[in-house]
Enzyme design. Structure first.
Site, mmCIF file in Angstrom:
data_model
loop_
_atom_site.group_PDB
_atom_site.id
_atom_site.type_symbol
_atom_site.label_atom_id
_atom_site.label_comp_id
_atom_site.label_asym_id
_atom_site.label_seq_id
_atom_site.Cartn_x
_atom_site.Cartn_y
_atom_site.Cartn_z
ATOM 1 N N TYR A 133 -9.637 3.414 -5.496
ATOM 2 C CA TYR A 133 -8.701 4.479 -5.862
ATOM 3 C C TYR A 133 -8.908 5.092 -7.243
ATOM 4 O O TYR A 133 -8.160 5.978 -7.620
ATOM 5 C CB TYR A 133 -7.250 3.992 -5.670
ATOM 6 C CG TYR A 133 -7.035 3.563 -4.238
ATOM 7 C CD1 TYR A 133 -7.143 4.499 -3.204
ATOM 8 C CD2 TYR A 133 -6.791 2.239 -3.895
ATOM 9 C CE1 TYR A 133 -6.993 4.114 -1.878
ATOM 10 C CE2 TYR A 133 -6.636 1.848 -2.571
ATOM 11 C CZ TYR A 133 -6.742 2.789 -1.570
ATOM 12 O OH TYR A 133 -6.600 2.407 -0.269
ATOM 13 N N SER A 152 -6.487 -2.477 1.603
ATOM 14 C CA SER A 152 -6.880 -1.885 0.318
ATOM 15 C C SER A 152 -7.508 -2.914 -0.621
ATOM 16 O O SER A 152 -7.442 -2.768 -1.839
ATOM 17 C CB SER A 152 -5.687 -1.218 -0.391
ATOM 18 O OG SER A 152 -5.319 -0.053 0.298
ATOM 19 N N ASP A 190 -14.755 -1.248 9.700
ATOM 20 C CA ASP A 190 -15.542 -1.654 8.527
ATOM 21 C C ASP A 190 -16.642 -2.623 8.942
ATOM 22 O O ASP A 190 -16.389 -3.578 9.693
ATOM 23 C CB ASP A 190 -14.640 -2.332 7.480
ATOM 24 C CG ASP A 190 -13.706 -1.357 6.779
ATOM 25 O OD1 ASP A 190 -13.866 -0.127 6.968
ATOM 26 O OD2 ASP A 190 -12.814 -1.816 6.028
ATOM 27 N N GLU A 208 0.818 -1.224 0.000
ATOM 28 C CA GLU A 208 0.000 0.000 0.000
ATOM 29 C C GLU A 208 0.850 1.273 0.000
ATOM 30 O O GLU A 208 0.380 2.349 0.375
ATOM 31 C CB GLU A 208 -0.939 -0.007 1.208
ATOM 32 C CG GLU A 208 -2.010 -1.082 1.101
ATOM 33 C CD GLU A 208 -2.844 -1.167 2.364
ATOM 34 O OE1 GLU A 208 -3.829 -0.431 2.465
ATOM 35 O OE2 GLU A 208 -2.484 -1.934 3.255
ATOM 36 N N ARG A 254 -10.747 3.231 11.818
ATOM 37 C CA ARG A 254 -12.004 3.128 11.051
ATOM 38 C C ARG A 254 -12.462 1.682 11.067
ATOM 39 O O ARG A 254 -11.693 0.780 10.724
ATOM 40 C CB ARG A 254 -11.751 3.574 9.617
ATOM 41 C CG ARG A 254 -12.884 4.384 8.993
ATOM 42 C CD ARG A 254 -12.652 4.547 7.509
ATOM 43 N NE ARG A 254 -12.717 3.245 6.891
ATOM 44 C CZ ARG A 254 -11.848 2.784 5.986
ATOM 45 N NH1 ARG A 254 -10.838 3.504 5.584
ATOM 46 N NH2 ARG A 254 -12.003 1.584 5.500
ATOM 47 N N ASN A 266 -9.299 -0.716 10.716
ATOM 48 C CA ASN A 266 -8.137 -0.096 10.067
ATOM 49 C C ASN A 266 -7.509 0.874 11.056
ATOM 50 O O ASN A 266 -8.094 1.925 11.342
ATOM 51 C CB ASN A 266 -8.597 0.655 8.815
ATOM 52 C CG ASN A 266 -9.334 -0.263 7.857
ATOM 53 O OD1 ASN A 266 -8.726 -1.067 7.179
ATOM 54 N ND2 ASN A 266 -10.654 -0.161 7.829
ATOM 55 N N GLU A 316 -13.529 -5.703 9.856
ATOM 56 C CA GLU A 316 -12.121 -5.424 10.169
ATOM 57 C C GLU A 316 -11.983 -4.035 10.757
ATOM 58 O O GLU A 316 -12.898 -3.212 10.676
ATOM 59 C CB GLU A 316 -11.235 -5.550 8.904
ATOM 60 C CG GLU A 316 -11.531 -4.497 7.864
ATOM 61 C CD GLU A 316 -10.306 -4.052 7.083
ATOM 62 O OE1 GLU A 316 -9.170 -4.421 7.421
ATOM 63 O OE2 GLU A 316 -10.487 -3.286 6.114
ATOM 64 N N GLY A 325 -6.973 5.282 5.381
ATOM 65 C CA GLY A 325 -6.571 6.210 4.311
ATOM 66 C C GLY A 325 -6.840 7.643 4.743
ATOM 67 O O GLY A 325 -7.874 7.938 5.342
HETATM 68 N N1 LIG Z 1 -18.008 -10.906 4.435
HETATM 69 C C1 LIG Z 1 -18.100 -10.131 3.360
HETATM 70 N N2 LIG Z 1 -19.192 -10.163 2.556
HETATM 71 C C2 LIG Z 1 -19.271 -9.381 1.448
HETATM 72 N N3 LIG Z 1 -18.287 -8.557 1.042
HETATM 73 C C3 LIG Z 1 -17.176 -8.465 1.796
HETATM 74 C C4 LIG Z 1 -17.014 -9.255 2.982
HETATM 75 N N4 LIG Z 1 -15.804 -8.971 3.511
HETATM 76 C C5 LIG Z 1 -15.236 -8.065 2.700
HETATM 77 N N5 LIG Z 1 -16.045 -7.739 1.670
HETATM 78 C C6 LIG Z 1 -15.702 -6.784 0.595
HETATM 79 O O1 LIG Z 1 -14.291 -6.778 0.446
HETATM 80 C C7 LIG Z 1 -13.724 -5.492 0.756
HETATM 81 C C8 LIG Z 1 -12.379 -5.646 1.464
HETATM 82 O O2 LIG Z 1 -12.535 -6.370 2.665
HETATM 83 P P1 LIG Z 1 -11.920 -5.880 4.054
HETATM 84 O O3 LIG Z 1 -12.100 -6.991 5.038
HETATM 85 O O4 LIG Z 1 -12.482 -4.555 4.436
HETATM 86 O O5 LIG Z 1 -10.357 -5.787 3.723
HETATM 87 P P2 LIG Z 1 -9.373 -4.576 3.326
HETATM 88 O O6 LIG Z 1 -8.380 -4.535 4.443
HETATM 89 O O7 LIG Z 1 -8.727 -4.989 2.075
HETATM 90 O O8 LIG Z 1 -10.184 -3.317 3.236
HETATM 91 C C9 LIG Z 1 -14.797 -4.808 1.607
HETATM 92 O O9 LIG Z 1 -14.664 -3.401 1.504
HETATM 93 C C10 LIG Z 1 -16.090 -5.352 0.996
HETATM 94 O O10 LIG Z 1 -16.428 -4.653 -0.207
HETATM 95 MG MG LIG Z 2 -11.596 -2.656 4.606
#
Ligand SMILES: Nc1ncnc2c1ncn2[C@@H]1O[C@H](COP(=O)(O)OP(=O)(O)O)[C@@H](O)[C@H]1O
Ligand SMILES: [Mg+2]
Length: 311
Positions: A219, A150, A260, A16, A258, A275, A273, A279
């Protein structure tokens, strides 16, 4: 005019890096506008001594991913006794690891999508391991390299026959893979600020043009939208805010982070998750939510600095 000298550490060597360069440049500009003395350093394995030479009053960490968001640089700064923004070593190390985070959330009674851990033994027969995960968690199935950000290393598998190759491709990022139940509801993210007393900024709803919020939609301007306030009921909003603060506390976060969240089909929120260095470009989610509630970027970074000096 503030007297503190702040060193913004950016760049680094993770996947990243590019995002971090942009976050750091935006943070440095905002700190200057807030009246601080500011320097920047693109941290590399051979220039750590620069931090000692510059001797800042505080380091603003704008690194994302491994070697920056994971507790390693936090450890160096603790050892040098230089205050820094955001979470400490332990919370940073936990939150970079999506599987560990989910175990901690689960133990704390915070809803997180059902999951399985897939280890390196699955390399021998990835298709078989992936089918086992599909049996347990259903299709679509979300596969994530455990320690990336990301959306790098996140794949959504829709067909059983694609699952093995998707899983194999993720072993390129490391030996721990998270298999997670797919949630079909809205995607939300909640900025949290504070050390002991926590506040949330407006809940953001994210929509993406691609099949999910992947690197490209994160991005490329126009490929995703931040909807503030999120189009959710008052009760879902309250629950998302409550879970975000609880998750932040459970993982021991400090300063800012942040959280999620995904909603399931019944609009129930689940934390996916945290963060710990989100960003921070002017267009990023965290500063966007701050702006939406009347906190300009320079004021936001000053708040983050104050939390760091308080601990
Ligand atoms: N359990 C889930 N069901 C549906 N979509 C998901 C799920 N987990 C992640 N995503 C999609 O994948 C993206 C990245 O996952 P995330 O766990 O937030 O990792 P990153 O650290 O890459 O942001 C999320 O922003 C979402 O759009
Ligand atoms: Mg995320």
């Amino acid at each position: 005019m503030r007297t503190e000298k702040i060193l913004v550490v950016l760049g680094g060597t993770s996947t990243e890096r590019e995002v971090s360069l942009r976050s750091g440049a935006a943070v440095a500009e905002a700190l200057q506008k807030a009246g601080f003395q500011v320097e920047t350093l693109d941290l590399q394995p051979d220039n750590l001594h620069k931090i000692a030479e510059i001797r800042p009053d505080l380091v603003f960490l704008a690194l994302h991913g491994k070697g920056g968001e994971d507790g390693s640089v936090q450890g160096v700064l603790e050892w040098m006794q230089i205050p820094y923004t955001g979470s400490g070593i332990l919370a940073s190390a936990v939150c970079i690891h999506k599987i560990l985070t989910k175990k901690l959330l689960r133990d704390s009674g915070i809803p997180t999508p059902r999951f399985l851990e897939i280890g390196k033994e699955a390399k021998a027969d990835p298709q078989k391991a992936a089918e086992k995960a599909i049996e347990a968690l259903g299709l679509p199935l979300v596969l994530k390299a455990c320690c990336q950000g990301s959306s790098i290393g996140t794949v959504i598998v829709r067909k059983k026959e694609d699952a093995g190759s998707a899983l194999s491709s993720l072993f390129g990022y490391g030996d721990a893979i998270l298999a997670e139940e797919f949630l079909s509801g809205k995607e939300l993210t909640v900025p949290v600020l504070g050390n002991d007393v926590l506040e949330t900024l407006p809940v953001i709803e994210i929509t993406a043009e691609n099949e999910f919020y992947d690197y490209d939609s994160k991005y490329t301007p126009g490929k995703s939208r931040h909807i503030i306030p999120a189009r959710i009921s008052q009760s879902v909003r309250k629950e998302a805010e409550r879970l975000a603060k609880e998750a932040y506390r459970a993982c021991g976060c400090r300063g800012f982070a942040r959280v999620d969240i995904m909603l399931d089909a019944a609009e129930k929120p689940f934390v996916i998750e945290i963060n710990t260095i989100p960003g921070m470009t002017a267009q990023s989610l965290f500063p966007d939510a701050a702006r939406a509630c009347g906190i300009p970027f320079p004021e936001l970074v000053a708040k983050i600095v104050n939390f760091a000096l308080e601990k």
